[in-house]
Motif scaffolding. Structure first.
Motif, mmCIF file in Angstrom:
data_model
loop_
_atom_site.group_PDB
_atom_site.id
_atom_site.type_symbol
_atom_site.label_atom_id
_atom_site.label_comp_id
_atom_site.label_asym_id
_atom_site.label_seq_id
_atom_site.Cartn_x
_atom_site.Cartn_y
_atom_site.Cartn_z
ATOM 1 N N PHE A 44 0.839 -1.197 0.000
ATOM 2 C CA PHE A 44 0.000 0.000 0.000
ATOM 3 C C PHE A 44 0.875 1.249 0.000
ATOM 4 O O PHE A 44 1.869 1.325 0.723
ATOM 5 C CB PHE A 44 -0.901 0.001 1.240
ATOM 6 N N TRP A 45 0.522 2.236 -0.828
ATOM 7 C CA TRP A 45 1.232 3.517 -0.841
ATOM 8 C C TRP A 45 0.243 4.670 -0.732
ATOM 9 O O TRP A 45 -0.923 4.546 -1.078
ATOM 10 C CB TRP A 45 2.093 3.673 -2.092
ATOM 11 N N LEU A 126 5.892 10.446 -0.494
ATOM 12 C CA LEU A 126 5.280 9.141 -0.773
ATOM 13 C C LEU A 126 5.556 8.216 0.404
ATOM 14 O O LEU A 126 6.703 7.887 0.696
ATOM 15 C CB LEU A 126 5.880 8.560 -2.055
ATOM 16 N N PHE A 127 4.499 7.831 1.117
ATOM 17 C CA PHE A 127 4.616 6.853 2.192
ATOM 18 C C PHE A 127 4.288 5.471 1.624
ATOM 19 O O PHE A 127 3.342 5.321 0.843
ATOM 20 C CB PHE A 127 3.638 7.170 3.324
ATOM 21 N N VAL A 128 5.062 4.474 2.030
ATOM 22 C CA VAL A 128 4.800 3.099 1.614
ATOM 23 C C VAL A 128 4.832 2.201 2.843
ATOM 24 O O VAL A 128 5.754 2.289 3.660
ATOM 25 C CB VAL A 128 5.841 2.605 0.589
ATOM 26 N N ASP A 129 3.812 1.367 2.994
ATOM 27 C CA ASP A 129 3.814 0.363 4.057
ATOM 28 C C ASP A 129 4.653 -0.817 3.574
ATOM 29 O O ASP A 129 4.210 -1.634 2.764
ATOM 30 C CB ASP A 129 2.380 -0.075 4.388
ATOM 31 N N THR A 134 3.170 -5.059 6.350
ATOM 32 C CA THR A 134 3.261 -3.903 7.241
ATOM 33 C C THR A 134 2.062 -2.983 7.032
ATOM 34 O O THR A 134 1.645 -2.752 5.899
ATOM 35 C CB THR A 134 4.561 -3.133 6.953
ATOM 36 N N GLY A 135 1.525 -2.424 8.102
ATOM 37 C CA GLY A 135 0.437 -1.464 7.994
ATOM 38 C C GLY A 135 -0.745 -2.023 7.239
ATOM 39 O O GLY A 135 -1.317 -3.044 7.605
ATOM 40 N N PHE A 136 -1.133 -1.347 6.146
ATOM 41 C CA PHE A 136 -2.225 -1.816 5.301
ATOM 42 C C PHE A 136 -1.747 -2.764 4.206
ATOM 43 O O PHE A 136 -2.566 -3.341 3.479
ATOM 44 C CB PHE A 136 -2.960 -0.634 4.653
ATOM 45 N N LEU A 334 -10.563 1.419 0.252
ATOM 46 C CA LEU A 334 -10.145 0.303 -0.602
ATOM 47 C C LEU A 334 -9.460 -0.821 0.166
ATOM 48 O O LEU A 334 -8.958 -1.763 -0.435
ATOM 49 C CB LEU A 334 -9.222 0.806 -1.710
ATOM 50 N N ILE A 335 -9.426 -0.721 1.497
ATOM 51 C CA ILE A 335 -8.754 -1.742 2.294
ATOM 52 C C ILE A 335 -9.637 -2.992 2.345
ATOM 53 O O ILE A 335 -10.811 -2.910 2.710
ATOM 54 C CB ILE A 335 -8.475 -1.238 3.727
#
Length: 463
Positions: A44-45, A126-129, A134-136, A334-335
């Motif tokens: 997920f980003w 830009l955040f990326v899990d 990890t995360g979502f 969208l999760i």
């Protein structure tokens, strides 16, 4: 209720109400989506983009492994809103407009400021899990988790190829990778693979450099300096120093014998020895105490579960978990129903336990030799990745410019929040820079936000 409080409440209500968003997010200043990087492995980003493409693009990588950049990095450190959904004055993305004027504009999917439009402070971010799980981000089956940083890098290259292909406007924008903790180890390997991919033409981007913050580049150097660092800061007596030294030597023996899974387990033991001899010093900031719930293992708890509780769950605290699994989940729209933010964190760490204590100093050497701009930055009060340990591996680099770097004196930098007060020291030689950030622990943007923002501007050549 004052205007700022009313604004914060409005933000929450807007986030809760906006739950019907399709995937991916529509074009605008904010976007998010998934990329299937391997069969059944989904990352997920989340992007906050600047209105001007003259500003750089920064990829932020969190540590752990298993800590969520889209969660903790975003709401806990550098994103436009903090964990209470209040505007952050030291955000790396949005302007410093009057907080009471900032509101959430659902129609364009972005935080906007009527005083100046959608201007950013320093960069698109830009955040990326990352890694998968990890995360979502999530794995559909057990073999979907990454076992090592090589797989992590391969997965990230798939995501970046997808991102830059889908958003060609960013292909010529200077692109930097910033990182923290284990994220720095991943960032180093990702940067090397990205450099190769750009040269081969398989990823189209303007890669401008990597910044390694309090990074797990040489784990053994960190562990071996815990005792001396704590002793010189009056947090260990002679007996405690000997206990920590002995525990560190056990870790060293396992690393030298290439028994890396055992070294990770012994690293966990060494942390327990530190806790017992310091009355629970906080590994992330020595001036504070470790929370009781993060301390030594409970009966029957294995070391993987203990380390997740010590080093990942604090990044997934209850309030942040409620935010991410509540209003933010609804906002994103969208999760998958069976995916919980942070729900696979233990699997992420457990699958990488055999790779955890492996050093990547040689990768930094390769980056420097390839001409990549490399920055190391470290917090003065960090224990788990103390500055003493960072300096040790830097001094062993085989980079041809090391002698010139060592001959230079550092330059003091004024703290932007306290004029006339030194906030950091910095030294640059050719394509290598080191920042010593004062009065900061492991999470530098959280502890010294203005200084971290100033550093960002320097690294991205905006000052």
């Amino acid at each position: 209720m004052d205007r700022t409080a009313a604004c914060s409440l409005a933000l929450v209500l807007a986030l809760v109400a906006h739950s019907g968003l399709s995937s991916p997010a529509p074009a605008g200043r904010e976007a998010w989506s998934y990329v299937e990087v391997r069969d059944g492995a989904h990352m997920f980003w989340w992007l906050y983009s600047a209105r001007s493409l003259d500003l750089p693009l920064v990829l932020w990588l969190q540590g752990g492994p298993g800590g969520s950049g889209c969660g903790f990095g975003n709401f806990g450190e550098i994103g436009p809103l903090d964990g209470d959904l209040k505007p952050r004055n030291t955000s790396w993305e949005l302007c410093r407009g009057t907080p009471s004027l900032i509101h959430y504009n659902v129609s364009v999917e972005v935080l906007t400021c009527p005083a100046c439009g959608v201007q950013v402070q320093a960069a698109s971010v830009l955040f990326v899990d990352n890694p998968v799980g990890t995360g979502f981000s999530y794995a559909e089956r057990p073999d979907g988790f990454a076992p090592d940083v090589a797989t992590v890098a391969s997965d990230m290259l798939v995501l970046l190829r997808h991102f830059f292909t889908g958003r060609p406007e960013f292909q010529s924008v200077p692109f930097y990778i910033f990182s923290e903790s284990y994220g720095g180890k991943m960032a180093a390997v990702i940067s090397l693979e990205l450099t190769k991919a750009v040269a081969e033409g398989t990823v189209k981007c303007n890669f401008a450099g990597v910044a390694l913050g309090d990074s797990w580049i040489s784990p053994l150097d960190s562990v071996m300096t815990w005792g001396p660092y704590l002793y010189t800061t009056s947090l260990l007596d002679d007996h405690g120093l000997e206990d920590v030294r002995a525990a560190a030597e056990d870790v060293k023996t396992a690393v030298e014998q290439q028994q890396f899974h055992k070294a990770t387990e012994l690293w966990s033991v060494a942390e327990t020895v530190v806790e017992q001899n310091t009355n629970g010093v906080n590994f992330y900031n020595i001036l504070t105490q470790q929370p009781d719930e993060s301390r030594s293992s409970a009966a029957g708890e294995d070391f993987i579960a203990l380390q997740v509780r010590r080093h990942i769950r604090p990044l997934h605290g209850q309030s942040l978990s409620e935010l991410m699994n509540g209003p933010i989940r609804k906002k994103l729209g969208l999760i998958p129903e069976n995916v919980t933010w942070g729900g696979q964190a233990e699997d992420v760490f457990g699958n990488m336990a055999g790779d955890f204590m492996r050093p990547v100093v040689d990768v930094v050497d390769q980056l420097l030799a390839a001409g990549v701009n490399v920055t190391v930055y470290n917090g003065q009060l960090d224990l788990i990745v103390d500055t003493m340990g960072q300096e040790l591996w830097v001094k062993r680099l085989k980079w041809e410019g090391l002698a010139g770097f060592n001959d230079m004196r550092w330059t003091p930098l004024e703290d932007p929040a306290f004029p006339g007060v030194t906030g950091a020291f910095c030294k640059t030689y050719k394509n290598f820079t080191f920042f010593w950030i004062l009065k900061a622990g492991h999470m530098i943007p959280s502890d010294q936000g203005p200084m971290a923002l100033q550093m960002l501007r320097m690294i991205t050549q905006q000052v």
